[in-house]
Design an enzyme around this catalytic site. Structure first.
Site, PDB file in Angstrom:
ATOM      1  N   CYS A  15       0.862  -1.166   0.000  1.00 53.85           N
ATOM      2  CA  CYS A  15       0.000   0.000   0.000  1.00 53.85           C
ATOM      3  C   CYS A  15       0.907   1.226   0.000  1.00 53.85           C
ATOM      4  O   CYS A  15       2.123   1.093   0.107  1.00 53.85           O
ATOM      5  CB  CYS A  15      -0.890  -0.035   1.235  1.00 53.85           C
ATOM      6  SG  CYS A  15      -2.329   1.014   1.103  1.00 53.85           S
ATOM      7  N   CYS A  66      -3.968  -0.790  -2.934  1.00 54.00           N
ATOM      8  CA  CYS A  66      -4.416   0.561  -3.261  1.00 54.00           C
ATOM      9  C   CYS A  66      -3.874   0.927  -4.639  1.00 54.00           C
ATOM     10  O   CYS A  66      -2.844   0.411  -5.074  1.00 54.00           O
ATOM     11  CB  CYS A  66      -4.005   1.576  -2.200  1.00 54.00           C
ATOM     12  SG  CYS A  66      -2.273   2.021  -2.182  1.00 54.00           S
ATOM     13  N   CYS A  75       4.431   0.715  -7.607  1.00 54.89           N
ATOM     14  CA  CYS A  75       5.069  -0.531  -7.184  1.00 54.89           C
ATOM     15  C   CYS A  75       6.175  -0.917  -8.162  1.00 54.89           C
ATOM     16  O   CYS A  75       5.960  -0.974  -9.369  1.00 54.89           O
ATOM     17  CB  CYS A  75       4.034  -1.643  -7.117  1.00 54.89           C
ATOM     18  SG  CYS A  75       4.712  -3.222  -6.588  1.00 54.89           S
TER      19      CYS A  75
END
Length: 135
Positions: A9, A81, A88
């Site tokens: 997240c 999220c 990422c």
């Protein structure tokens, strides 16, 4: 051998922390869960409280940056999220990448009780999804 799951997240303060706690309690026979954030901060006290309400103590967990796991192997990398999905990095050790976005309860403004309601809603949605997908 248990499968390893990394929940990601943005701040590693609520959604990913709750997911880690839920999986490590509900599915510990088959999975070992970890969590991290793209910009780690600290665990949200509302997340700790609503997890305690269902008998899961995450107060000893701490917020971590994803880079501490870049060289580890995971069976699943799960972004919880949209910001984390976009930010990422590629995990060479991630066998399968999943995305399941959940509303950020920390961004909700309201009274103390209203915030607790929002955190409970998100906690329950994460729990339901983990049981549906991983069980």
């Amino acid at each position: 051998m248990r499968k390893k799951v990394l929940f990601l997240c943005t701040h590693n303060s609520a959604r990913s922390q709750m997911a880690q706690g839920l999986m490590n309690v509900m599915l510990s026979e088959n999975y070992e869960a970890f969590s991290a954030g793209t910009f780690a901060t600290s665990i949200n006290p509302y997340a700790i409280k609503v997890m305690n309400e269902i008998g899961i103590d995450i107060s000893n967990q701490y917020s971590k940056n994803f880079d501490m796991y870049l060289n580890d192997e995971f069976d699943y990398i799960v972004t919880v999220c949209d910001n984390a999905k976009e930010g990422c990095p590629y995990f060479a050790g991630g066998k399968k990448q999943l995305h399941k976005g959940f509303e950020d309860p920390a961004s909700f403004s309201g009274t103390y009780e209203e915030k607790l309601v929002k955190f409970r809603e998100v906690r329950d949605k994460i729990k339901e999804w983990i049981l549906e997908y991983f069980k």
